[in-house]
Design a protein around this motif. Structure first.
Motif, PDB file in Angstrom:
ATOM      1  N   TRP A  29      97.751  35.937  40.492  1.00 12.53           N
ATOM      2  CA  TRP A  29      96.673  35.047  40.910  1.00 12.53           C
ATOM      3  C   TRP A  29      97.122  33.584  40.939  1.00 12.53           C
ATOM      4  O   TRP A  29      96.572  32.776  41.689  1.00 12.53           O
ATOM      5  CB  TRP A  29      95.483  35.209  39.966  1.00 12.53           C
ATOM      6  N   ASN A  30      98.127  33.231  40.123  1.00 10.22           N
ATOM      7  CA  ASN A  30      98.547  31.836  40.010  1.00 10.22           C
ATOM      8  C   ASN A  30      99.864  31.529  40.710  1.00 10.22           C
ATOM      9  O   ASN A  30     100.368  30.415  40.627  1.00 10.22           O
ATOM     10  CB  ASN A  30      98.684  31.463  38.527  1.00 10.22           C
ATOM     11  N   ALA A  31     100.442  32.516  41.385  1.00  6.62           N
ATOM     12  CA  ALA A  31     101.753  32.330  41.991  1.00  6.62           C
ATOM     13  C   ALA A  31     101.700  31.303  43.122  1.00  6.62           C
ATOM     14  O   ALA A  31     100.701  31.172  43.833  1.00  6.62           O
ATOM     15  CB  ALA A  31     102.269  33.658  42.536  1.00  6.62           C
ATOM     16  N   LEU A  32     102.802  30.588  43.279  1.00 10.58           N
ATOM     17  CA  LEU A  32     102.946  29.576  44.315  1.00 10.58           C
ATOM     18  C   LEU A  32     103.983  30.017  45.334  1.00 10.58           C
ATOM     19  O   LEU A  32     104.835  30.859  45.037  1.00 10.58           O
ATOM     20  CB  LEU A  32     103.377  28.243  43.692  1.00 10.58           C
ATOM     21  N   ALA A  71     100.327  51.555  57.797  1.00 12.59           N
ATOM     22  CA  ALA A  71     100.734  51.744  56.408  1.00 12.59           C
ATOM     23  C   ALA A  71     101.647  50.614  55.955  1.00 12.59           C
ATOM     24  O   ALA A  71     102.574  50.226  56.677  1.00 12.59           O
ATOM     25  CB  ALA A  71     101.446  53.084  56.245  1.00 12.59           C
ATOM     26  N   ASP A  72     101.368  50.099  54.775  1.00 12.14           N
ATOM     27  CA  ASP A  72     102.247  49.133  54.104  1.00 12.14           C
ATOM     28  C   ASP A  72     102.946  49.884  52.985  1.00 12.14           C
ATOM     29  O   ASP A  72     102.360  50.144  51.937  1.00 12.14           O
ATOM     30  CB  ASP A  72     101.418  47.967  53.558  1.00 12.14           C
ATOM     31  N   ILE A  73     104.205  50.256  53.209  1.00 14.91           N
ATOM     32  CA  ILE A  73     104.940  51.070  52.249  1.00 14.91           C
ATOM     33  C   ILE A  73     105.742  50.155  51.328  1.00 14.91           C
ATOM     34  O   ILE A  73     106.643  49.440  51.751  1.00 14.91           O
ATOM     35  CB  ILE A  73     105.877  52.061  52.971  1.00 14.91           C
ATOM     36  N   GLY A  74     105.386  50.208  50.041  1.00 15.96           N
ATOM     37  CA  GLY A  74     105.953  49.288  49.063  1.00 15.96           C
ATOM     38  C   GLY A  74     105.056  48.079  48.925  1.00 15.96           C
ATOM     39  O   GLY A  74     105.504  46.941  48.867  1.00 15.96           O
ATOM     40  N   SER A  75     103.757  48.333  48.860  1.00 14.63           N
ATOM     41  CA  SER A  75     102.752  47.263  48.913  1.00 14.63           C
ATOM     42  C   SER A  75     102.712  46.403  47.665  1.00 14.63           C
ATOM     43  O   SER A  75     102.268  45.253  47.718  1.00 14.63           O
ATOM     44  CB  SER A  75     101.370  47.873  49.143  1.00 14.63           C
ATOM     45  N   SER A  76     103.126  46.938  46.522  1.00  9.69           N
ATOM     46  CA  SER A  76     103.028  46.238  45.243  1.00  9.69           C
ATOM     47  C   SER A  76     101.599  45.713  45.067  1.00  9.69           C
ATOM     48  O   SER A  76     100.647  46.468  45.196  1.00  9.69           O
ATOM     49  CB  SER A  76     104.066  45.119  45.149  1.00  9.69           C
ATOM     50  N   PHE A  77     101.446  44.406  44.808  1.00  7.69           N
ATOM     51  CA  PHE A  77     100.122  43.854  44.550  1.00  7.69           C
ATOM     52  C   PHE A  77      99.385  43.444  45.816  1.00  7.69           C
ATOM     53  O   PHE A  77      98.310  42.863  45.745  1.00  7.69           O
ATOM     54  CB  PHE A  77     100.235  42.646  43.614  1.00  7.69           C
ATOM     55  N   GLY A  78      99.970  43.683  46.989  1.00  7.96           N
ATOM     56  CA  GLY A  78      99.204  43.564  48.218  1.00  7.96           C
ATOM     57  C   GLY A  78      99.341  42.308  49.044  1.00  7.96           C
ATOM     58  O   GLY A  78      98.477  42.031  49.880  1.00  7.96           O
ATOM     59  N   VAL A  79     100.401  41.542  48.868  1.00 12.57           N
ATOM     60  CA  VAL A  79     100.559  40.332  49.674  1.00 12.57           C
ATOM     61  C   VAL A  79     100.523  40.657  51.163  1.00 12.57           C
ATOM     62  O   VAL A  79      99.789  40.031  51.933  1.00 12.57           O
ATOM     63  CB  VAL A  79     101.875  39.610  49.321  1.00 12.57           C
ATOM     64  N   ALA A  80     101.306  41.644  51.602  1.00 16.52           N
ATOM     65  CA  ALA A  80     101.328  42.011  53.017  1.00 16.52           C
ATOM     66  C   ALA A  80     100.078  42.799  53.409  1.00 16.52           C
ATOM     67  O   ALA A  80      99.523  42.604  54.492  1.00 16.52           O
ATOM     68  CB  ALA A  80     102.576  42.827  53.327  1.00 16.52           C
ATOM     69  N   THR A  81      99.623  43.686  52.542  1.00 16.45           N
ATOM     70  CA  THR A  81      98.441  44.501  52.848  1.00 16.45           C
ATOM     71  C   THR A  81      97.242  43.627  53.173  1.00 16.45           C
ATOM     72  O   THR A  81      96.513  43.865  54.146  1.00 16.45           O
ATOM     73  CB  THR A  81      98.087  45.413  51.659  1.00 16.45           C
ATOM     74  N   LEU A  82      97.016  42.603  52.362  1.00 20.31           N
ATOM     75  CA  LEU A  82      95.869  41.720  52.579  1.00 20.31           C
ATOM     76  C   LEU A  82      96.007  40.950  53.887  1.00 20.31           C
ATOM     77  O   LEU A  82      95.019  40.737  54.599  1.00 20.31           O
ATOM     78  CB  LEU A  82      95.722  40.759  51.401  1.00 20.31           C
ATOM     79  N   ARG A 110      92.131  42.417  44.290  1.00 12.79           N
ATOM     80  CA  ARG A 110      92.375  41.216  45.097  1.00 12.79           C
ATOM     81  C   ARG A 110      91.664  41.324  46.441  1.00 12.79           C
ATOM     82  O   ARG A 110      91.105  40.342  46.939  1.00 12.79           O
ATOM     83  CB  ARG A 110      93.881  41.030  45.301  1.00 12.79           C
ATOM     84  N   ALA A 111      91.696  42.518  47.040  1.00 12.19           N
ATOM     85  CA  ALA A 111      91.024  42.719  48.324  1.00 12.19           C
ATOM     86  C   ALA A 111      89.524  42.499  48.178  1.00 12.19           C
ATOM     87  O   ALA A 111      88.885  41.872  49.032  1.00 12.19           O
ATOM     88  CB  ALA A 111      91.311  44.127  48.843  1.00 12.19           C
ATOM     89  N   LYS A 112      88.960  43.004  47.107  1.00 13.91           N
ATOM     90  CA  LYS A 112      87.516  42.882  46.885  1.00 13.91           C
ATOM     91  C   LYS A 112      87.118  41.421  46.707  1.00 13.91           C
ATOM     92  O   LYS A 112      86.074  40.983  47.210  1.00 13.91           O
ATOM     93  CB  LYS A 112      87.113  43.700  45.661  1.00 13.91           C
ATOM     94  N   LYS A 113      87.945  40.651  45.999  1.00 18.11           N
ATOM     95  CA  LYS A 113      87.638  39.231  45.803  1.00 18.11           C
ATOM     96  C   LYS A 113      87.760  38.456  47.107  1.00 18.11           C
ATOM     97  O   LYS A 113      86.986  37.533  47.369  1.00 18.11           O
ATOM     98  CB  LYS A 113      88.572  38.637  44.749  1.00 18.11           C
ATOM     99  N   LEU A 114      88.730  38.820  47.922  1.00 14.31           N
ATOM    100  CA  LEU A 114      88.958  38.117  49.183  1.00 14.31           C
ATOM    101  C   LEU A 114      87.861  38.409  50.194  1.00 14.31           C
ATOM    102  O   LEU A 114      87.338  37.504  50.844  1.00 14.31           O
ATOM    103  CB  LEU A 114      90.325  38.512  49.751  1.00 14.31           C
ATOM    104  N   ASP A 115      87.505  39.685  50.321  1.00 19.90           N
ATOM    105  CA  ASP A 115      86.436  40.101  51.244  1.00 19.90           C
ATOM    106  C   ASP A 115      86.041  41.529  50.887  1.00 19.90           C
ATOM    107  O   ASP A 115      86.782  42.464  51.170  1.00 19.90           O
ATOM    108  CB  ASP A 115      86.920  40.040  52.693  1.00 19.90           C
ATOM    109  N   PRO A 116      84.882  41.728  50.277  1.00 22.20           N
ATOM    110  CA  PRO A 116      84.454  43.082  49.882  1.00 22.20           C
ATOM    111  C   PRO A 116      84.477  44.097  51.021  1.00 22.20           C
ATOM    112  O   PRO A 116      84.665  45.291  50.790  1.00 22.20           O
ATOM    113  CB  PRO A 116      83.034  42.863  49.362  1.00 22.20           C
TER     114      PRO A 116
END
Length: 279
Positions: A29-32, A71-82, A110-116
């Motif tokens: 959440w705090n990454a730059l 499909a986002d393969i290797g999505s981790s925390f979702g930077v590309a997915t979002l 993270r997706a829910k916070k960005l747009d439910p």
């Protein structure tokens, strides 16, 4: 245990999280921009922000006339997915695939916070490329796999390309990014000369390393022992072998994206865009 959650499972997921809440990773959440966030799988780091190539892929894959999910393969925390969710329509299904179930739950939060409304299109799928991950033949219109293939052995890379070709529908589009041998750590610790010698000898996999910590001491403990650093030429070769039509491939300058110790000469990463022929 492998699982897949579809939008229809949203209520059951939320109920489960109320009973068994997970601890969100504050580093995400705090990454730059330029930060690396360590993944819990032991397979390196996630970029804190999506790069331009991610946005280009989302638009390119979505604009294909081919039907199916992306499909986002290797999505981790979702930077590309979002970013893919943001750049595509309200009807486009997006499948996030990762080894780690906790990371997928973090992605969903993270997706829910960005747009439910994203939760109506987001599918979570735990699995490993060139392992237990499976899709139906022709199920996908697009595959995005960022910074995954360089963690695979040569045999697994070839299996991954074969599987991805099978999963894509005719006209489906593929984007892959990988790390190359032109990495500040590898070059400063002697691997550059080894790589050049292997290339001159005609080695098919000149970037294969089985003792990564020796050449990458600054990331010791965060990377597996085996890594397979790749180039655009190798990606093109392996993609062509299974039938992909190359649209574009190049090196990526990671200045501004990666920490300074990883930077070298503007060839730190490589990207491949390919398409499965319609006929």
């Amino acid at each position: 245990m492998q699982f897949m959650f579809t939008p229809a499972d949203a209520k059951s997921i939320d109920a489960a999280l109320i009973q068994n809440p997970f601890s969100e990773n504050p580093d995400i959440w705090n990454a730059l921009p330029g930060d690396f966030v360590k993944t819990p799988t032991g397979f390196g780091f996630m970029m804190a922000r999506p790069d331009l190539k991610t946005r280009l892929f989302a638009q390119w894959a979505f604009n294909s006339s081919t039907k199916g999910a992306i499909a986002d393969i290797g999505s981790s925390f979702g930077v590309a997915t979002l970013k893919i969710l943001e750049e595509t329509s309200t009807k486009q299904k997006v499948i996030a695939v990762d080894l780690d179930a906790h990371s997928l739950m973090e992605l969903r939060a993270r997706a829910k916070k960005l747009d439910p409304k994203f939760l109506q299109r987001l599918i979570l799928h735990q699995g490993k490329l060139a392992g237990d991950l499976e899709f139906e033949k022709g199920q996908l219109k697009g595959i995005f796999s960022s910074r995954v293939l360089h963690f695979l052995s040569p045999e697994e890379v070839r299996l991954a390309f074969s599987k991805m070709y099978e999963w894509l529908a005719p006209g489906g589009r593929l984007m892959i990014t990988v790390e190359t041998p032109f990495n500040g750590n590898l070059q400063s610790n002697g691997f550059g000369k080894i790589f050049s010698q292997r290339v001159s000898e005609g080695n098919e996999w000149p970037g294969l390393i089985e003792d990564v910590a020796r050449y990458y001491p600054s990331r010791k403990g965060a990377l597996p022992a085996l890594m397979n650093f790749l180039t655009p030429e190798i990606l093109e070769r392996e993609a062509k072998t299974v039938g992909f039509k190359t649209v574009h491939s190049e090196y990526i300058d990671r200045a501004g994206d990666f920490p300074r110790d990883v930077l070298f000469d503007g060839r730190e990463s490589a990207v491949y865009f390919g398409e499965k022929p319609k006929n």
